[in-house]
Design a protein around this motif. Structure first.
Motif, mmCIF file in Angstrom:
data_model
loop_
_atom_site.group_PDB
_atom_site.id
_atom_site.type_symbol
_atom_site.label_atom_id
_atom_site.label_comp_id
_atom_site.label_asym_id
_atom_site.label_seq_id
_atom_site.Cartn_x
_atom_site.Cartn_y
_atom_site.Cartn_z
ATOM 1 N N SER A 80 -21.459 1.033 3.494
ATOM 2 C CA SER A 80 -21.292 -0.175 4.316
ATOM 3 C C SER A 80 -22.047 -1.341 3.693
ATOM 4 O O SER A 80 -21.506 -2.447 3.578
ATOM 5 C CB SER A 80 -21.779 0.072 5.745
ATOM 6 O OG SER A 80 -23.185 0.238 5.791
ATOM 7 N N GLY A 81 -23.286 -1.093 3.270
ATOM 8 C CA GLY A 81 -24.056 -2.147 2.620
ATOM 9 C C GLY A 81 -23.421 -2.593 1.322
ATOM 10 O O GLY A 81 -23.396 -3.785 1.007
ATOM 11 N N GLY A 82 -22.892 -1.629 0.566
ATOM 12 C CA GLY A 82 -22.254 -1.951 -0.711
ATOM 13 C C GLY A 82 -21.023 -2.821 -0.542
ATOM 14 O O GLY A 82 -20.857 -3.821 -1.240
ATOM 15 N N ILE A 83 -20.166 -2.463 0.384
ATOM 16 C CA ILE A 83 -18.932 -3.232 0.599
ATOM 17 C C ILE A 83 -19.259 -4.660 1.014
ATOM 18 O O ILE A 83 -18.752 -5.624 0.424
ATOM 19 C CB ILE A 83 -18.032 -2.550 1.657
ATOM 20 C CG1 ILE A 83 -17.448 -1.254 1.104
ATOM 21 C CG2 ILE A 83 -16.928 -3.497 2.122
ATOM 22 C CD1 ILE A 83 -16.756 -0.386 2.148
ATOM 23 N N ILE A 84 -20.091 -4.796 2.025
ATOM 24 C CA ILE A 84 -20.396 -6.131 2.541
ATOM 25 C C ILE A 84 -21.133 -6.973 1.507
ATOM 26 O O ILE A 84 -20.796 -8.143 1.288
ATOM 27 C CB ILE A 84 -21.204 -6.043 3.856
ATOM 28 C CG1 ILE A 84 -20.386 -5.347 4.948
ATOM 29 C CG2 ILE A 84 -21.683 -7.421 4.309
ATOM 30 C CD1 ILE A 84 -19.059 -6.002 5.280
ATOM 31 N N SER A 85 -22.124 -6.392 0.839
ATOM 32 C CA SER A 85 -22.881 -7.190 -0.133
ATOM 33 C C SER A 85 -22.024 -7.599 -1.328
ATOM 34 O O SER A 85 -22.159 -8.712 -1.828
ATOM 35 C CB SER A 85 -24.145 -6.464 -0.586
ATOM 36 O OG SER A 85 -23.848 -5.310 -1.327
ATOM 37 N N VAL A 86 -21.132 -6.727 -1.769
ATOM 38 C CA VAL A 86 -20.234 -7.099 -2.878
ATOM 39 C C VAL A 86 -19.305 -8.235 -2.443
ATOM 40 O O VAL A 86 -19.089 -9.186 -3.205
ATOM 41 C CB VAL A 86 -19.421 -5.894 -3.394
ATOM 42 C CG1 VAL A 86 -18.307 -6.347 -4.319
ATOM 43 C CG2 VAL A 86 -20.316 -4.908 -4.115
ATOM 44 N N LEU A 87 -18.776 -8.140 -1.244
ATOM 45 C CA LEU A 87 -17.901 -9.214 -0.757
ATOM 46 C C LEU A 87 -18.656 -10.540 -0.658
ATOM 47 O O LEU A 87 -18.159 -11.582 -1.090
ATOM 48 C CB LEU A 87 -17.285 -8.840 0.595
ATOM 49 C CG LEU A 87 -16.289 -7.677 0.573
ATOM 50 C CD1 LEU A 87 -15.843 -7.320 1.987
ATOM 51 C CD2 LEU A 87 -15.087 -7.999 -0.305
ATOM 52 N N VAL A 88 -19.863 -10.500 -0.117
ATOM 53 C CA VAL A 88 -20.661 -11.728 0.008
ATOM 54 C C VAL A 88 -21.035 -12.272 -1.365
ATOM 55 O O VAL A 88 -20.856 -13.473 -1.641
ATOM 56 C CB VAL A 88 -21.914 -11.478 0.880
ATOM 57 C CG1 VAL A 88 -22.908 -12.629 0.770
ATOM 58 C CG2 VAL A 88 -21.511 -11.261 2.335
ATOM 59 N N MET A 89 -21.536 -11.406 -2.251
ATOM 60 C CA MET A 89 -21.921 -11.875 -3.589
ATOM 61 C C MET A 89 -20.703 -12.346 -4.382
ATOM 62 O O MET A 89 -20.768 -13.349 -5.089
ATOM 63 C CB MET A 89 -22.664 -10.780 -4.362
ATOM 64 C CG MET A 89 -24.044 -10.482 -3.832
ATOM 65 S SD MET A 89 -25.041 -9.368 -4.868
ATOM 66 C CE MET A 89 -24.043 -7.885 -4.916
ATOM 67 N N GLY A 90 -19.593 -11.620 -4.245
ATOM 68 C CA GLY A 90 -18.379 -11.999 -4.963
ATOM 69 C C GLY A 90 -17.847 -13.350 -4.525
ATOM 70 O O GLY A 90 -17.492 -14.191 -5.348
#
Length: 168
Positions: A80-90
């Motif tokens: 969950s952290g990976g998906i959201i953080s990648v989307l935000v950083m991307g």
């Protein structure tokens, strides 16, 4: 083809950094706190390739970490952290890189990662009281996000130079 070889190598580095981070275990001092070393790799992948590639590596890393550690519960927090953080950083990299450095993008990724994990914890524990802990984790997440951003900046710069020079 070379891109997928590089992504495989970077996935391995991401996984090794996650395993190393578990040995450091900041949770002794602050429960749930982690540095987020694998985000050095993820942010570099976003900058060098794409958000889609960063998301793929983050998901693969979370899955492989679960297989190696046996922590199914940890997988849900990680993914969950990976998906959201990648989307935000991307999205931050794509639309705001003129205004935000790697540090700013990394801090956004760190905070969003924490928040998404707090949401998962809320459902696992069945209480909203968990959100009281968010400011404490944020005080750890901001400095670690800064360190990760600095390291990702230098790694990306170095990898770009290697790719431009044709060193494979």
């Amino acid at each position: 083809m070379k891109k997928y070889i590089y992504l495989g190598i970077l996935t391995t580095f991401s996984l090794v950094l996650s395993l190393f981070e578990q040995m450091i275990n900041l949770s002794i001092m602050i429960p749930g706190a982690k540095i987020g070393l694998s985000n050095i790799i993820i942010l570099s992948i976003i900058a060098l390739y794409s958000m889609k590639d960063g998301l793929f590596v983050a998901l693969l890393k979370s899955f492989l970490l679960m297989l190696l550690t046996g922590s199914v519960t940890g997988f849900f927090y990680s993914v969950s952290g990976g998906i959201i953080s990648v989307l935000v950083m991307g999205l931050a990299y794509e639309y705001f890189r003129k205004y935000l450095s790697f540090i700013g993008i990394s801090v956004l990724g760190s905070i969003s990662h924490l928040l998404s994990q707090m949401v998962v914890a809320r459902y696992v524990l069945g209480t909203n009281k968990i959100f009281v802990y968010f400011p404490i984790l944020t005080m750890v997440g901001i400095p670690t996000g800064i360190v990760v951003g600095i390291m990702a900046h230098f790694l990306t710069k170095h990898l770009r130079n290697l790719l431009k020079a044709g060193i494979h």
